[in-house]
Design an enzyme around this catalytic site. Structure first.
Site, PDB file in Angstrom:
ATOM      1  N   GLY A  99       5.917   1.788  -3.993  1.00  0.00           N
ATOM      2  CA  GLY A  99       4.700   2.485  -4.388  1.00  0.00           C
ATOM      3  C   GLY A  99       5.013   3.540  -5.429  1.00  0.00           C
ATOM      4  N   GLY A 100       5.220   4.772  -4.974  1.00  0.00           N
ATOM      5  CA  GLY A 100       5.409   5.919  -5.874  1.00  0.00           C
ATOM      6  C   GLY A 100       6.395   5.684  -7.003  1.00  0.00           C
TER       7      GLY A 100
ATOM      8  N   SER B 236       8.865   4.431   0.683  1.00  0.00           N
ATOM      9  CA  SER B 236       9.698   5.440   0.008  1.00  0.00           C
ATOM     10  C   SER B 236      10.994   4.861  -0.565  1.00  0.00           C
ATOM     11  CB  SER B 236       9.986   6.622   0.938  1.00  0.00           C
ATOM     12  OG  SER B 236       8.771   7.271   1.290  1.00  0.00           O
TER      13      SER B 236
ATOM     14  N   HIS C 125      -1.945  -4.399   3.720  1.00  0.00           N
ATOM     15  CA  HIS C 125      -1.254  -3.124   3.476  1.00  0.00           C
ATOM     16  C   HIS C 125      -1.749  -2.089   4.487  1.00  0.00           C
ATOM     17  CE1 HIS C 125       0.131   0.572   1.654  1.00  0.00           C
ATOM     18  NE2 HIS C 125       0.998  -0.161   0.981  1.00  0.00           N
TER      19      HIS C 125
ATOM     20  N   GLY D 256       5.008   6.667   1.383  1.00  0.00           N
ATOM     21  CA  GLY D 256       4.541   7.841   0.657  1.00  0.00           C
ATOM     22  C   GLY D 256       4.978   9.160   1.274  1.00  0.00           C
TER      23      GLY D 256
ATOM     24  N   GLU E 231       6.827  -2.710   6.185  1.00  0.00           N
ATOM     25  CA  GLU E 231       6.641  -1.342   5.713  1.00  0.00           C
ATOM     26  C   GLU E 231       6.312  -0.444   6.904  1.00  0.00           C
ATOM     27  OE1 GLU E 231       5.375  -1.133   1.334  1.00  0.00           O
ATOM     28  OE2 GLU E 231       3.581  -1.661   2.454  1.00  0.00           O
TER      29      GLU E 231
ATOM     30  N   GLU F 123      -2.472   0.897   4.231  1.00  0.00           N
ATOM     31  CA  GLU F 123      -3.574   1.752   3.763  1.00  0.00           C
ATOM     32  C   GLU F 123      -4.917   1.025   3.889  1.00  0.00           C
ATOM     33  OE1 GLU F 123      -1.776   2.799   0.024  1.00  0.00           O
ATOM     34  OE2 GLU F 123      -0.308   4.015   1.096  1.00  0.00           O
TER      35      GLU F 123
ATOM     36  N   ASN G  83       3.584  -1.612  -6.356  1.00  0.00           N
ATOM     37  CA  ASN G  83       2.205  -1.458  -5.888  1.00  0.00           C
ATOM     38  C   ASN G  83       1.657  -0.162  -6.485  1.00  0.00           C
ATOM     39  OD1 ASN G  83      -0.170  -1.113  -4.476  1.00  0.00           O
ATOM     40  ND2 ASN G  83       0.796  -0.826  -2.477  1.00  0.00           N
ATOM     41  N   TRP G  84       0.787  -0.308  -7.463  1.00  0.00           N
ATOM     42  CA  TRP G  84       0.302   0.871  -8.198  1.00  0.00           C
ATOM     43  C   TRP G  84      -0.845   1.589  -7.476  1.00  0.00           C
ATOM     44  CZ3 TRP G  84       0.210  -1.171 -14.019  1.00  0.00           C
ATOM     45  CH2 TRP G  84       1.523  -1.523 -14.375  1.00  0.00           C
ATOM     46  N   LYS G  85      -1.313   1.003  -6.393  1.00  0.00           N
ATOM     47  CA  LYS G  85      -2.375   1.629  -5.577  1.00  0.00           C
ATOM     48  C   LYS G  85      -3.546   2.059  -6.465  1.00  0.00           C
ATOM     49  CE  LYS G  85       1.061   2.751  -2.163  1.00  0.00           C
ATOM     50  NZ  LYS G  85       1.496   3.576  -1.060  1.00  0.00           N
TER      51      LYS G  85
HETATM   52  P1  PGA Z   1       5.826   4.240  -1.318  1.00  0.00           P
HETATM   53  O1  PGA Z   1       4.712   3.097  -1.029  1.00  0.00           O
HETATM   54  O2  PGA Z   1       6.953   3.550  -2.034  1.00  0.00           O
HETATM   55  O3  PGA Z   1       5.123   5.250  -2.185  1.00  0.00           O
HETATM   56  O4  PGA Z   1       6.244   4.775  -0.006  1.00  0.00           O
HETATM   57  C1  PGA Z   1       5.088   1.818  -0.606  1.00  0.00           C
HETATM   58  C2  PGA Z   1       3.868   0.999  -0.342  1.00  0.00           C
HETATM   59  O5  PGA Z   1       2.867   1.532   0.150  1.00  0.00           O
HETATM   60  O6  PGA Z   1       3.833  -0.235  -0.608  1.00  0.00           O
END
Ligand code: PGA
Length: 253
Positions: free
Chosen positions: A236-237, A215, A98, A176, A170, A100, A12-14
């Protein structure tokens, strides 16, 4: 992971990567992917880079996903993107719910359910994200919250769509933050999700993949993916750099 479910490693490149950056990252992942990798791989660039990444991934087994969708097919909805548009841009998957989106854009369980159903009608495979906040975990409400998000998110699911779903657990406090659920904490919730899926989906619960997200790194991927009900990762990251993402893919076997 069990043998009957092919793991899915999802990036997930956000809100990162211009078109050029996205193309370069997609190329590195394509070139670095071991052809014998057991996992299915998908990446979710921002909307503006979908077409560019689709071009870069053409002919490769790596699948494309969007990070969100609106539920209407078309209309006067300034700023919105429909499932049909995502399909047209080359998407196979779409992430819905998600945390976010829930947190910053006010997506409710009802909104997320509409998005999920519209995605299915268009022919996309939705990845439904669920997970508790730290306050909810501390108040021992994790299972209650997860059950509600799952039940409401899957409301009205047509029978034929039962086989075309992915769930991502999640925990919001792990996204994050560098804090990861321990494999045991994650497995406990995943097993609970599987038991609910048996109720909601019947036999399809055994083939539905439940990803862990929050994470995930090359260092913790193997221990998480070794749990019986963890069928992949939403990353994500660590998906923003090809070397760490490729290592996570390799951890899936
Ligand atoms: P993260 O994000 O790996 O940076 O914690 C995961 C996500 O939001 O899907």
């Amino acid at each position: 992971m069990t043998t009957e479910r092919q793991p899915l490693i999802a990036g997930n490149w956000k809100m990162y990567k211009t078109q050029g950056e996205a193309r370069a990252l997609a190329r590195e992942i394509r070139q670095g992917l071991n052809p014998g990798a057991r996992a299915e791989v998908m990446v979710a660039p921002p909307y503006t880079a979908l077409a560019a990444v689709a071009g870069e991934l053409a002919g490769s087994p790596i699948r494309l996903s969007a990070q969100d969708t609106f539920w209407e097919g078309q209309g006067a909805y300034t700023g919105a993107i429909s499932p049909v548009m995502l399909l047209d841009a080359g998407c196979h998957y779409v992430i819905v719910g998600h945390s976010e989106r829930r947190q910053h854009f006010g997506d409710t369980n009802r909104d997320i359910n509409r998005k999920l159903l519209a995605a299915l009608v268009a022919g996309l495979v939705p990845i439904l994200c669920i997970g508790e906040t730290i306050e909810e975990r501390q108040a021992e409400k994790t299972l209650k919250v997860v059950a509600e998000q799952l039940r409401d998110g899957l409301a009205g699911l047509p029978g034929e769509a039962r086989e075309r779903l992915v769930i991502a657990y999640e925990p919001v406090w792990a996204i994050g933050t560098g804090l990861t659920a321990t494999p045991e904490q994650a497995q406990e919730v995943h097993a609970f999700i599987r038991s609910l899926l048996r109720e909601f989906l019947g036999a399809a619960a055994e083939t539905t993949r439940v990803l862990y997200g929050g994470s995930v790194t090359p260092d913790n991927a193997l221990s998480l993916l070794s749990q019986g009900d963890i069928d992949g990762a939403l990353v994500g990251g660590a998906s923003l750099k090809s070397d760490s993402f490729l290592k996570i893919i390799a951890a899936a076997g």
